[in-house]
Design a protein around this motif. Sequence first.
Motif, PDB file in Angstrom:
ATOM      1  N   SER A   1       0.844  -1.195   0.000  1.00 27.94           N
ATOM      2  CA  SER A   1       0.000   0.000   0.000  1.00 27.94           C
ATOM      3  C   SER A   1       0.878   1.244   0.000  1.00 27.94           C
ATOM      4  O   SER A   1       1.900   1.295   0.674  1.00 27.94           O
ATOM      5  CB  SER A   1      -0.892   0.036   1.246  1.00 27.94           C
ATOM      6  N   LEU A   2       0.469   2.231  -0.756  1.00 27.95           N
ATOM      7  CA  LEU A   2       1.145   3.524  -0.777  1.00 27.95           C
ATOM      8  C   LEU A   2       0.541   4.393   0.314  1.00 27.95           C
ATOM      9  O   LEU A   2      -0.677   4.513   0.417  1.00 27.95           O
ATOM     10  CB  LEU A   2       0.950   4.204  -2.141  1.00 27.95           C
ATOM     11  N   VAL A   3       1.404   4.986   1.120  1.00 30.84           N
ATOM     12  CA  VAL A   3       0.980   5.912   2.166  1.00 30.84           C
ATOM     13  C   VAL A   3       1.798   7.185   1.984  1.00 30.84           C
ATOM     14  O   VAL A   3       3.026   7.124   1.855  1.00 30.84           O
ATOM     15  CB  VAL A   3       1.216   5.319   3.580  1.00 30.84           C
ATOM     16  N   GLY A   4       1.122   8.329   1.947  1.00 25.63           N
ATOM     17  CA  GLY A   4       1.844   9.569   1.746  1.00 25.63           C
ATOM     18  C   GLY A   4       0.981  10.784   2.003  1.00 25.63           C
ATOM     19  O   GLY A   4       0.002  10.721   2.754  1.00 25.63           O
ATOM     20  N   SER A   5       1.346  11.870   1.350  1.00 24.44           N
ATOM     21  CA  SER A   5       0.590  13.117   1.486  1.00 24.44           C
ATOM     22  C   SER A   5       0.263  13.635   0.092  1.00 24.44           C
ATOM     23  O   SER A   5       0.895  13.261  -0.895  1.00 24.44           O
ATOM     24  CB  SER A   5       1.397  14.156   2.265  1.00 24.44           C
ATOM     25  N   TRP A   6      -0.741  14.498   0.032  1.00 26.90           N
ATOM     26  CA  TRP A   6      -1.152  15.067  -1.248  1.00 26.90           C
ATOM     27  C   TRP A   6      -1.243  16.578  -1.129  1.00 26.90           C
ATOM     28  O   TRP A   6      -1.415  17.125  -0.055  1.00 26.90           O
ATOM     29  CB  TRP A   6      -2.494  14.478  -1.710  1.00 26.90           C
ATOM     30  N   GLU A   7      -1.141  17.249  -2.285  1.00 23.85           N
ATOM     31  CA  GLU A   7      -1.345  18.685  -2.374  1.00 23.85           C
ATOM     32  C   GLU A   7      -1.669  19.042  -3.819  1.00 23.85           C
ATOM     33  O   GLU A   7      -1.324  18.301  -4.738  1.00 23.85           O
ATOM     34  CB  GLU A   7      -0.121  19.468  -1.897  1.00 23.85           C
ATOM     35  N   PHE A   8      -2.361  20.141  -3.996  1.00 21.27           N
ATOM     36  CA  PHE A   8      -2.611  20.662  -5.334  1.00 21.27           C
ATOM     37  C   PHE A   8      -1.430  21.537  -5.730  1.00 21.27           C
ATOM     38  O   PHE A   8      -0.916  22.300  -4.921  1.00 21.27           O
ATOM     39  CB  PHE A   8      -3.896  21.490  -5.381  1.00 21.27           C
ATOM     40  N   LYS A   9      -1.015  21.423  -6.988  1.00 19.41           N
ATOM     41  CA  LYS A   9       0.075  22.235  -7.537  1.00 19.41           C
ATOM     42  C   LYS A   9      -0.391  22.791  -8.876  1.00 19.41           C
ATOM     43  O   LYS A   9      -1.354  22.298  -9.448  1.00 19.41           O
ATOM     44  CB  LYS A   9       1.328  21.384  -7.778  1.00 19.41           C
ATOM     45  N   LYS A  10       0.324  23.795  -9.364  1.00 17.71           N
ATOM     46  CA  LYS A  10       0.046  24.345 -10.693  1.00 17.71           C
ATOM     47  C   LYS A  10       1.259  24.116 -11.571  1.00 17.71           C
ATOM     48  O   LYS A  10       2.402  24.278 -11.137  1.00 17.71           O
ATOM     49  CB  LYS A  10      -0.259  25.831 -10.602  1.00 17.71           C
ATOM     50  N   GLY A  11       1.003  23.749 -12.836  1.00 13.60           N
ATOM     51  CA  GLY A  11       2.071  23.533 -13.800  1.00 13.60           C
ATOM     52  C   GLY A  11       2.508  24.827 -14.460  1.00 13.60           C
ATOM     53  O   GLY A  11       1.993  25.910 -14.159  1.00 13.60           O
ATOM     54  N   ALA A  12       3.428  24.711 -15.403  1.00 12.45           N
ATOM     55  CA  ALA A  12       3.988  25.867 -16.101  1.00 12.45           C
ATOM     56  C   ALA A  12       2.924  26.664 -16.847  1.00 12.45           C
ATOM     57  O   ALA A  12       3.039  27.880 -16.996  1.00 12.45           O
ATOM     58  CB  ALA A  12       5.082  25.410 -17.063  1.00 12.45           C
ATOM     59  N   LYS A  13       1.887  25.981 -17.317  1.00 16.69           N
ATOM     60  CA  LYS A  13       0.811  26.655 -18.055  1.00 16.69           C
ATOM     61  C   LYS A  13      -0.408  26.866 -17.164  1.00 16.69           C
ATOM     62  O   LYS A  13      -1.518  27.016 -17.640  1.00 16.69           O
ATOM     63  CB  LYS A  13       0.433  25.843 -19.285  1.00 16.69           C
ATOM     64  N   ASN A  14      -0.186  26.834 -15.847  1.00 19.72           N
ATOM     65  CA  ASN A  14      -1.242  27.059 -14.856  1.00 19.72           C
ATOM     66  C   ASN A  14      -2.233  25.892 -14.752  1.00 19.72           C
ATOM     67  O   ASN A  14      -3.298  26.033 -14.177  1.00 19.72           O
ATOM     68  CB  ASN A  14      -1.981  28.368 -15.126  1.00 19.72           C
ATOM     69  N   GLU A  15      -1.880  24.748 -15.345  1.00 14.80           N
ATOM     70  CA  GLU A  15      -2.756  23.599 -15.271  1.00 14.80           C
ATOM     71  C   GLU A  15      -2.657  22.954 -13.887  1.00 14.80           C
ATOM     72  O   GLU A  15      -1.604  22.975 -13.264  1.00 14.80           O
ATOM     73  CB  GLU A  15      -2.453  22.584 -16.382  1.00 14.80           C
ATOM     74  N   PRO A  16      -3.768  22.394 -13.384  1.00 18.29           N
ATOM     75  CA  PRO A  16      -3.769  21.837 -12.028  1.00 18.29           C
ATOM     76  C   PRO A  16      -3.179  20.429 -11.977  1.00 18.29           C
ATOM     77  O   PRO A  16      -3.399  19.613 -12.872  1.00 18.29           O
ATOM     78  CB  PRO A  16      -5.253  21.815 -11.659  1.00 18.29           C
ATOM     79  N   TYR A  17      -2.437  20.184 -10.919  1.00 17.14           N
ATOM     80  CA  TYR A  17      -1.843  18.873 -10.666  1.00 17.14           C
ATOM     81  C   TYR A  17      -2.168  18.440  -9.243  1.00 17.14           C
ATOM     82  O   TYR A  17      -2.310  19.278  -8.346  1.00 17.14           O
ATOM     83  CB  TYR A  17      -0.317  18.914 -10.825  1.00 17.14           C
ATOM     84  N   LEU A  18      -2.247  17.149  -9.074  1.00 19.01           N
ATOM     85  CA  LEU A  18      -2.348  16.529  -7.767  1.00 19.01           C
ATOM     86  C   LEU A  18      -0.998  15.882  -7.518  1.00 19.01           C
ATOM     87  O   LEU A  18      -0.600  14.973  -8.249  1.00 19.01           O
ATOM     88  CB  LEU A  18      -3.470  15.484  -7.760  1.00 19.01           C
ATOM     89  N   ARG A  19      -0.261  16.385  -6.537  1.00 16.03           N
ATOM     90  CA  ARG A  19       1.059  15.830  -6.218  1.00 16.03           C
ATOM     91  C   ARG A  19       0.916  14.896  -5.030  1.00 16.03           C
ATOM     92  O   ARG A  19       0.391  15.275  -3.984  1.00 16.03           O
ATOM     93  CB  ARG A  19       2.058  16.930  -5.884  1.00 16.03           C
ATOM     94  N   ILE A  20       1.410  13.685  -5.201  1.00 20.07           N
ATOM     95  CA  ILE A  20       1.461  12.720  -4.105  1.00 20.07           C
ATOM     96  C   ILE A  20       2.924  12.532  -3.743  1.00 20.07           C
ATOM     97  O   ILE A  20       3.764  12.267  -4.613  1.00 20.07           O
ATOM     98  CB  ILE A  20       0.796  11.388  -4.499  1.00 20.07           C
ATOM     99  N   THR A  21       3.225  12.691  -2.457  1.00 20.40           N
ATOM    100  CA  THR A  21       4.583  12.590  -1.954  1.00 20.40           C
ATOM    101  C   THR A  21       4.670  11.435  -0.967  1.00 20.40           C
ATOM    102  O   THR A  21       3.828  11.313  -0.076  1.00 20.40           O
ATOM    103  CB  THR A  21       4.999  13.910  -1.253  1.00 20.40           C
TER     104      THR A  21
END
Length: 166
Positions: A85-105
Amino acid sequence: MKNSISILMMMILILSCQEEQVYSLPEDAESLLTDGDTKIWKLARRLNNNVRMNMGPCFMEYRQSFSNDHSVRDNNGENKNCGPSLVGSWEFKKGAKNEPYLRITSPQIPELLSTSKEYKDFKILKLTMDTLEVVFRHNQYGNKSRLIKDILVREDLDIGDRYFHH
């Protein structure tokens, strides 16, 4: 001939100047992702380079939980032969063109997703109360990079054609 080239150049200029539409996250994106506490998403479909993938037992049982404390986990380890199982944290980020990303760390990311970084960015194509659609690059089978699109839905939704085999 000269006229045709001018028209072609004008068309190229017009097309290159048009801005690509960038998906914007809804104002209540965090609430949509977590349902205000913890929301469980199941995999409805996966596309590998735009080809629908078979949904075997691990995909059918796969669940991913996002919590409002920004923790994330999946249930792979609870299912036979599906890996840890993957256990971590998440956050919203913006890309170079302002596109939304979900980052999982997570320190597990390099091993689980064949990358050197302890995070993975998933471009968000859609986020609603019922649907989370993301796309990401993944190195598979001999380090070949493929574009993966996951469509996840709320765990309680009935998706009639999830089980897919050629």
